[in-house]
Design a protein around this motif. Structure first.
Motif, PDB file in Angstrom:
ATOM      1  N   SER A 169       0.831  -1.208   0.000  1.00  0.00           N
ATOM      2  CA  SER A 169       0.000   0.000   0.000  1.00  0.00           C
ATOM      3  C   SER A 169       0.862   1.253   0.000  1.00  0.00           C
ATOM      4  O   SER A 169       0.579   2.215  -0.742  1.00  0.00           O
ATOM      5  CB  SER A 169      -0.925  -0.003   1.225  1.00  0.00           C
TER       6      SER A 169
ATOM      7  N   GLY B 266      -5.393  -0.149  -2.557  1.00  0.00           N
ATOM      8  CA  GLY B 266      -6.185  -1.194  -1.917  1.00  0.00           C
ATOM      9  C   GLY B 266      -6.936  -2.055  -2.919  1.00  0.00           C
ATOM     10  O   GLY B 266      -7.055  -3.269  -2.751  1.00  0.00           O
TER      11      GLY B 266
ATOM     12  N   SER C 285       0.834   3.408  -3.511  1.00  0.00           N
ATOM     13  CA  SER C 285       0.222   4.731  -3.362  1.00  0.00           C
ATOM     14  C   SER C 285       1.266   5.829  -3.581  1.00  0.00           C
ATOM     15  O   SER C 285       0.957   6.875  -4.172  1.00  0.00           O
ATOM     16  CB  SER C 285      -0.414   4.867  -1.978  1.00  0.00           C
TER      17      SER C 285
ATOM     18  N   SER D  41      -6.218   2.555   1.740  1.00  0.00           N
ATOM     19  CA  SER D  41      -6.275   1.229   1.110  1.00  0.00           C
ATOM     20  C   SER D  41      -7.023   0.251   2.002  1.00  0.00           C
ATOM     21  O   SER D  41      -7.647  -0.695   1.506  1.00  0.00           O
ATOM     22  CB  SER D  41      -4.857   0.718   0.831  1.00  0.00           C
TER      23      SER D  41
END
Length: 293
Positions: free
Chosen positions: A95, A181, A99, A127
């Motif tokens: 994550s 996610g 991200s 996420s």
């Protein structure tokens, strides 16, 4: 909406993350540098301030964001309990990295030199809303005036507070976290099968000190206590475990129907409810654990 025992019992990775975020936010907040930790495209690729990427992951820019962020991180420890600390460490790292990559791409597409990304673990927090939305059932509904709410509404409200706390500076990392996610959920690159060496996952248990929620009970739990019974689908589960004790009533049909509507096998759902003493949330967690193995 029951998320299991209080404290950080069986959630050492979450505990280490909460402690790190608290300490980093306090340290940089005392120095008055909390608002300066947000990074922009120029900071990374022109000024080469790579340290901002690492520090900003663990540091919230203000006290309100710290409160809401820690509240969400503490709640989402339920996912570490479901899939185990090892896989949760993979989810955490995935994550953060995905991200972060999406944030860099977003800044490049927006091309606004004044826009900087807000500091904080937004990638992991947002996420986690993907499995929260898909896997955590609603157990209580209520109405205030003409508005309908559920026990999950408070988690969504805390998330919205973080998402819109600094407008574009917080919306960009929030949306990137949600996409990360979704990619984990879709098992991109078979990420959900990846595991770290066991010594890496156990490192978090030694790193963070014990808390009240981690004090073990005086006596060991019974082998077939609710929440400790491994679950297998369908007939295999019925064959491996004895009939329910007399104190566990027959699961109500609406509870079985709720679990079936979530995609679980009816027989497995019934057995999970029996062993969890008809607690829908515990039964859901146990069924999810069985699917992760």
């Amino acid at each position: 909406m029951n998320v299991g025992p209080s404290g950080f019992n069986n959630a050492p990775v979450t505990r280490a993350l909460v402690i790190a975020c608290t300490l980093f936010t306090i340290i940089f907040g005392v120095r008055g540098r909390g608002n300066q930790l947000g990074w922009s495209y120029q900071d990374i690729f022109q000024k080469l301030q790579i340290w901002k990427l690492i520090i900003s992951v663990f540091t919230f820019s203000s006290t309100p964001e710290l409160i809401f962020g820690l509240y969400l991180l503490y709640y989402f420890r339920v996912f570490e309990r479901q899939i185990g600390s090892n896989k949760y460490s993979v989810f955490l790292l995935f994550s953060f990295l995905v991200s972060l990559l999406l944030e860099v791409l977003a800044l490049q597409l927006i091309k606004d030199p004044s826009l900087s990304i807000l500091s904080g673990p937004y990638g992991l927090i947002f996420s986690s809303f993907v499995p929260f939305y898909l896997d955590i059932p609603v157990s209580t509904r209520f109405r205030i005036f003409s508005l309908h709410f559920s026990d999950k509404s408070f988690i969504y409200l805390a998330g919205l507070q973080l998402l819109f706390s600094s407008w574009k500076r917080s919306i960009v990392p929030g949306l990137c976290g949600i996409i990360a996610g979704c990619l984990y959920r879709l098992n991109v690159f078979r990420i959900r099968r990846v595991k770290f060496p066991e010594f890496i996952a156990s490192f978090f248990a030694r790193l963070s000190w014990p808390s009240i929620g981690n004090i073990p009970p005086p006596s060991a739990p019974a082998r077939n206590a609710p929440g400790n019974v491994p679950v297998f689908a369908g007939r295999q589960m019925e064959a491996n475990y004895p009939a329910p004790v007399l104190s566990a009533p027959e699961p109500p049909e609406d509870a079985i129907a709720m679990l079936v509507s979530m995609g679980f096998d009816r027989s497995a759902a019934r057995q999970a409810l029996i062993h969890s003493r008809n607690d829908v949330n515990i039964a859901t967690n146990v069924l999810l654990e069985s699917q992760s193995h």
